[in-house]
Design an enzyme around this catalytic site. Structure first.
Site, PDB file in Angstrom:
ATOM      1  N   LYS A 196       3.297   4.347  -1.215  1.00 29.32           N
ATOM      2  CA  LYS A 196       3.380   5.261  -2.352  1.00 29.32           C
ATOM      3  C   LYS A 196       4.639   6.100  -2.192  1.00 29.32           C
ATOM      4  O   LYS A 196       4.687   6.987  -1.341  1.00 29.32           O
ATOM      5  CB  LYS A 196       2.163   6.202  -2.421  1.00 29.32           C
ATOM      6  CG  LYS A 196       0.837   5.523  -2.746  1.00 29.32           C
ATOM      7  CD  LYS A 196       0.055   5.247  -1.514  1.00 29.32           C
ATOM      8  CE  LYS A 196      -1.315   4.672  -1.835  1.00 29.32           C
ATOM      9  NZ  LYS A 196      -2.042   4.294  -0.610  1.00 29.32           N
ATOM     10  N   ASP A 218       0.939  18.134  18.751  1.00 27.73           N
ATOM     11  CA  ASP A 218       1.413  19.413  19.292  1.00 27.73           C
ATOM     12  C   ASP A 218       1.874  20.330  18.147  1.00 27.73           C
ATOM     13  O   ASP A 218       1.163  20.453  17.156  1.00 27.73           O
ATOM     14  CB  ASP A 218       2.489  19.175  20.345  1.00 27.73           C
ATOM     15  CG  ASP A 218       1.935  18.429  21.569  1.00 27.73           C
ATOM     16  OD1 ASP A 218       0.702  18.428  21.743  1.00 27.73           O
ATOM     17  OD2 ASP A 218       2.716  17.836  22.319  1.00 27.73           O
ATOM     18  N   HIS A 245      -8.853  11.283   1.612  1.00 29.92           N
ATOM     19  CA  HIS A 245      -7.885  10.198   1.469  1.00 29.92           C
ATOM     20  C   HIS A 245      -6.555  10.477   2.168  1.00 29.92           C
ATOM     21  O   HIS A 245      -5.670   9.627   2.185  1.00 29.92           O
ATOM     22  CB  HIS A 245      -7.633   9.911  -0.016  1.00 29.92           C
ATOM     23  CG  HIS A 245      -7.030   8.578  -0.292  1.00 29.92           C
ATOM     24  ND1 HIS A 245      -5.679   8.406  -0.535  1.00 29.92           N
ATOM     25  CD2 HIS A 245      -7.582   7.340  -0.339  1.00 29.92           C
ATOM     26  CE1 HIS A 245      -5.437   7.119  -0.732  1.00 29.92           C
ATOM     27  NE2 HIS A 245      -6.561   6.452  -0.623  1.00 29.92           N
ATOM     28  N   ASP A 270      16.647  10.126  -8.801  1.00 26.93           N
ATOM     29  CA  ASP A 270      18.106  10.309  -8.794  1.00 26.93           C
ATOM     30  C   ASP A 270      18.743  10.154  -7.419  1.00 26.93           C
ATOM     31  O   ASP A 270      19.852  10.642  -7.185  1.00 26.93           O
ATOM     32  CB  ASP A 270      18.477  11.686  -9.373  1.00 26.93           C
ATOM     33  CG  ASP A 270      18.171  11.793 -10.862  1.00 26.93           C
ATOM     34  OD1 ASP A 270      18.100  10.740 -11.529  1.00 26.93           O
ATOM     35  OD2 ASP A 270      18.011  12.936 -11.340  1.00 26.93           O
ATOM     36  N   HIS A 316       0.829  -1.202   0.000  1.00 24.89           N
ATOM     37  CA  HIS A 316       0.000   0.000   0.000  1.00 24.89           C
ATOM     38  C   HIS A 316       0.869   1.259   0.000  1.00 24.89           C
ATOM     39  O   HIS A 316       0.370   2.380   0.100  1.00 24.89           O
ATOM     40  CB  HIS A 316      -0.911  -0.031   1.240  1.00 24.89           C
ATOM     41  CG  HIS A 316      -2.034   0.930   1.223  1.00 24.89           C
ATOM     42  ND1 HIS A 316      -2.209   1.900   2.173  1.00 24.89           N
ATOM     43  CD2 HIS A 316      -3.055   1.093   0.356  1.00 24.89           C
ATOM     44  CE1 HIS A 316      -3.280   2.611   1.912  1.00 24.89           C
ATOM     45  NE2 HIS A 316      -3.827   2.150   0.819  1.00 24.89           N
ATOM     46  N   LYS A 365      -3.654  10.825   4.948  1.00 28.11           N
ATOM     47  CA  LYS A 365      -3.308  10.014   6.113  1.00 28.11           C
ATOM     48  C   LYS A 365      -2.170  10.715   6.851  1.00 28.11           C
ATOM     49  O   LYS A 365      -1.032  10.718   6.382  1.00 28.11           O
ATOM     50  CB  LYS A 365      -2.877   8.613   5.662  1.00 28.11           C
ATOM     51  CG  LYS A 365      -3.854   7.959   4.668  1.00 28.11           C
ATOM     52  CD  LYS A 365      -3.161   6.912   3.830  1.00 28.11           C
ATOM     53  CE  LYS A 365      -3.891   6.608   2.553  1.00 28.11           C
ATOM     54  NZ  LYS A 365      -5.258   6.157   2.705  1.00 28.11           N
TER      55      LYS A 365
END
Length: 428
Positions: A170, A353, A346, A175, A168, A348
């Site tokens: 991404k 603080d 979507h 480079d 899952h 996450k």
């Protein structure tokens, strides 16, 4: 056959299916005891002892990072990715879960193919399930241009249950110098072109990083690249020495582990470290009981606990109703729950603080904690925290604040769907 007989057969089939599902869950260990990680004397997120604890306790790789870009929603996110790809001179490493046919995937293929034909080593790890709607000709075109493509966890009769374990993650690495980390797939759905019932862009964000964190992220990519059959390149062009400049950062990985989870520990510890505020964005909000308990404890201790999650316009209604079934104890403890209104939420991220930001691919659910390959980057940086705060404040303003009274008035059908979904919470 009489109607009573047909009904009896239907009930029998449903009971057999339910029993088979429960049996599969049992043998996968879904009902085993989950570790609670009891803690005391948890330091603040700005104390050196917190960083030391995270590195060892949460199996997190310590490094330094320079956040140099913050991109919100589809147009900004995809433009930043394409610009990074087009700038590549030596290597492009990309791992993703979700891809669907459309303009975004086509633009992605054009940019990757151009760089591959220019001599850049382009390597992709794509989840087999998440990209199942992509036509074979798409991959053939990429490969013909010189792009190396490998698929994560294709179905195998030798280990059929392994198909439930996905990557899952991404991450886009350019480079060995630039990384883009976020939650968005490669799909026109992020433009609002989906069946969620909304037309606004999906709510998501991505952060661009430079610095010594790149070597750590390249190692994360190489782990799955070699797992799926690629040849790992450990040269200095990929793993470039870089002085430890920027801000304290950690990379935390998750893999299939039904009991012990580094990401579960990261979330548990971050929540308990909060003193003033704990703001969380998680679209698929199905926390285990231990995570619910620390959220409740934080709110009762006076921490400003706010959770942003998906609303009625979402891509997985069964998860939405399952998640809502768990609101009660949180709302009673004073946790503020916001459901995003314009379209799918979507993003996450956890903001603690004024300095601590943890973001990536991890949802606050058991699938992310114990089943999937996931990755979060956590950074101690006031500027990134301020950008995250602004993102969340804007998101809260576009959301419905759910009250305990609203939650208690949900219909019988919604309650039934929620309770039924909780049976399969490990699979959602």
């Amino acid at each position: 056959m009489e109607p009573e007989g047909i009904l009896g057969w239907i009930i029998t089939v449903l009971l057999v299916l339910l029993a088979a599902t429960l049996l599969i869950l049992y043998f996968r260990g879904s009902f085993r005891r989950k570790i609670s990680y009891p803690l005391r004397n948890v330091p603040r997120v700005d104390e050196p002892s917190f960083f030391l604890a995270i590195a060892g306790f949460a199996s997190s790789l310590p490094t330094h990072a320079c956040p140099i870009g913050f991109f919100v929603e589809a147009d900004e996110i995809y433009a930043a990715r394409l610009q990074a790809i087009q700038s590549a001179q030596k290597t492009i490493h990309f791992e993703t879960f979700y891809m669907t046919p459309g303009r975004r995937a086509d633009d992605f293929a054009i940019a990757l193919s151009e760089r591959a034909q220019a001599g850049v080593a382009v390597q992709l790890v794509v989840d087999c399930h998440g990209a199942s709607s992509m036509p074979k000709k798409y991959w053939k075109s990429l490969k013909a241009a010189g792009v190396e493509v490998h698929f994560f966890s294709p179905f195998s009769w030798k280990a059929p249950l392994d198909y439930n374990t996905r990557t899952h993650r991404k991450l886009l690495l350019i480079d060995g110098k630039v990384a883009l980390i976020g939650g968005a797939g490669v799909s026109d759905e992020w433009d609002g072109k989906s069946d969620t019932g909304g037309t606004a862009p999906w709510r998501d964000f991505e952060v661009r990083y430079e610095g010594s964190i790149l070597s750590t992220l390249e190692g994360v990519f190489m782990e799955n690249w070699t797992t799926v059959g690629g040849i790992g390149d450990l040269s200095s062009e990929v793993f470039q020495p870089c002085p430890p400049k920027g801000h304290t950062a950690f990379v935390t990985m998750g893999t299939f582990s039904p009991e012990n989870s580094a990401l579960h520990i990261l979330f548990q510890t971050s929540i308990q470290a909060a003193r003033q505020r704990l703001w969380i964005s998680s679209p698929y909000l199905v926390p285990d009981k231990h995570t619910q308990n620390v959220l409740v404890k934080a709110s009762k201790a006076g921490v400003d606990v706010r959770i942003l999650t998906m609303g009625v316009r979402n891509d997985k209604p069964y998860v939405y109703y399952t998640a809502r079934e768990l609101y009660g104890d949180l709302l009673k403890a004073g946790v503020k729950i916001y459901e995003y209104v314009p379209n799918m939420l979507h993003a996450k991220v956890v903001l603690v603080d004024d300095t601590w930001v943890s973001h990536g691919s991890t949802n606050m659910d058991e699938r992310s904690f114990f089943l999937n390959d996931e990755m979060n980057v956590s950074v101690s940086d006031r500027h990134l925290a301020q950008q995250t705060e602004n993102f969340l404040l804007d998101s809260f303003a576009k959301s419905a604040l759910i009250s305990l009274e609203d939650w208690q008035k949900r219909s019988f059908l919604e309650k039934f769907r929620g309770k039924f979904g909780l049976i399969f919470r490990q699979l959602l």
